[in-house]
Design an enzyme around this catalytic site. Structure first.
Site, PDB file in Angstrom:
ATOM      1  CG  ASN A  42      -0.940  -1.859   3.596  1.00 29.58           C
ATOM      2  OD1 ASN A  42      -0.028  -1.303   4.194  1.00 29.58           O
ATOM      3  ND2 ASN A  42      -1.712  -2.753   4.183  1.00 29.58           N
ATOM      4  CD  GLU A  44      -6.431  -1.835   5.538  1.00 34.54           C
ATOM      5  OE1 GLU A  44      -7.122  -1.474   6.512  1.00 34.54           O
ATOM      6  OE2 GLU A  44      -5.818  -2.919   5.490  1.00 34.54           O
ATOM      7  CB  CYS A  53      -1.271  -4.309  -2.379  1.00 27.66           C
ATOM      8  SG  CYS A  53      -2.555  -5.528  -2.103  1.00 27.66           S
ATOM      9  CD  GLU A  55       2.836  -6.294  -2.226  1.00 27.82           C
ATOM     10  OE1 GLU A  55       1.978  -5.462  -1.839  1.00 27.82           O
ATOM     11  OE2 GLU A  55       2.899  -7.450  -1.790  1.00 27.82           O
ATOM     12  CB  CYS A  86      -2.228 -10.440  -2.802  1.00 22.29           C
ATOM     13  SG  CYS A  86      -2.465  -9.031  -3.899  1.00 22.29           S
ATOM     14  CB  CYS A  89       0.713  -7.634  -5.792  1.00 27.16           C
ATOM     15  SG  CYS A  89      -0.175  -6.275  -4.995  1.00 27.16           S
TER      16      CYS A  89
HETATM   17  N1  THU Z   1      -1.710  -6.259   1.415  1.00 26.81           N
HETATM   18  C1  THU Z   1      -0.638  -5.703   0.782  1.00 26.81           C
HETATM   19  O1  THU Z   1      -0.349  -4.521   0.938  1.00 26.81           O
HETATM   20  N2  THU Z   1       0.093  -6.491  -0.034  1.00 26.81           N
HETATM   21  C2  THU Z   1      -0.155  -7.823  -0.269  1.00 26.81           C
HETATM   22  O2  THU Z   1       0.469  -8.435  -1.127  1.00 26.81           O
HETATM   23  C3  THU Z   1      -1.157  -8.512   0.541  1.00 26.81           C
HETATM   24  C4  THU Z   1      -2.120  -7.634   1.249  1.00 26.81           C
HETATM   25  C5  THU Z   1      -2.513  -5.416   2.308  1.00 26.81           C
HETATM   26  C6  THU Z   1      -3.907  -5.157   1.851  1.00 26.81           C
HETATM   27  C7  THU Z   1      -4.616  -4.881   3.152  1.00 26.81           C
HETATM   28  O3  THU Z   1      -4.455  -3.507   3.474  1.00 26.81           O
HETATM   29  C8  THU Z   1      -3.858  -5.702   4.167  1.00 26.81           C
HETATM   30  O4  THU Z   1      -2.626  -6.045   3.571  1.00 26.81           O
HETATM   31  C9  THU Z   1      -4.573  -6.971   4.592  1.00 26.81           C
HETATM   32  O5  THU Z   1      -4.992  -7.711   3.505  1.00 26.81           O
END
Ligand code: THU
Length: 124
Positions: A42, A44, A53, A55, A86, A89
């Site tokens: 991930n 940000e 994300c 995935e 999430c 994804c």
């Molecule tokens: N995140 C993911 O990388 N994958 C997921 O399926 C859930 C959330 C990341 C997004 C963000 O950078 C952090 O986790 C917190 O939400």
């Protein structure tokens, strides 16, 4: 490819997560039909909604390498046991019919069928 190997790759790439805001690191590794693997973490943004994300990053890398037949994805977070994808994804995993989602629970692989995680996914 063994699920443990796929999880190990997800674990390795999770170290590269760019998470200055949430501090929540995630790594993912997809396995494609020909046995190749593609990883993503991930990353940000100060404009929070632009976050990508792990995935979707891994899937995008597979697509960029000409692989659309995705069999499985392993997801790992050092911050959370059983780090499941999430909702957004899950829909992306459904697009590529990724049948199996592997997480880690107490050091052991746990396998979810995609249909369990997103039944009745949108298709047209
Ligand atoms: N995140 C993911 O990388 N994958 C997921 O399926 C859930 C959330 C990341 C997004 C963000 O950078 C952090 O986790 C917190 O939400």
């Amino acid at each position: 490819m063994d699920y443990r190997e796929l999880l190990a790759k997800a674990k390795e790439v999770s170290q590269n997560a760019y998470v200055p805001y949430s501090k929540f690191k995630v790594g993912a590794c997809v396995l494609t039909e020909d046995g190749s693997t593609f990883c993503g973490c991930n990353f940000e943004n100060v404009s929070y909604g632009l976050t990508i994300c792990a995935e979707r990053n891994a899937i995008g890398t597979a697509i960029a390498n000409g692989q659309t037949k995705i069999q499985a994805i392993a997801i790992y977070s050092p911050n959370e046991d059983n780090c499941v994808p999430c909702g957004a994804c899950r829909q992306v995993l459904a697009e590529f019919k990724c049948d199996e989602v592997i997480t880690e629970v107490k050091g052991e692989p746990k396998v979810y069928k995609l249909n369990y995680l997103i039944p009745e996914s949108f298709q047209f």
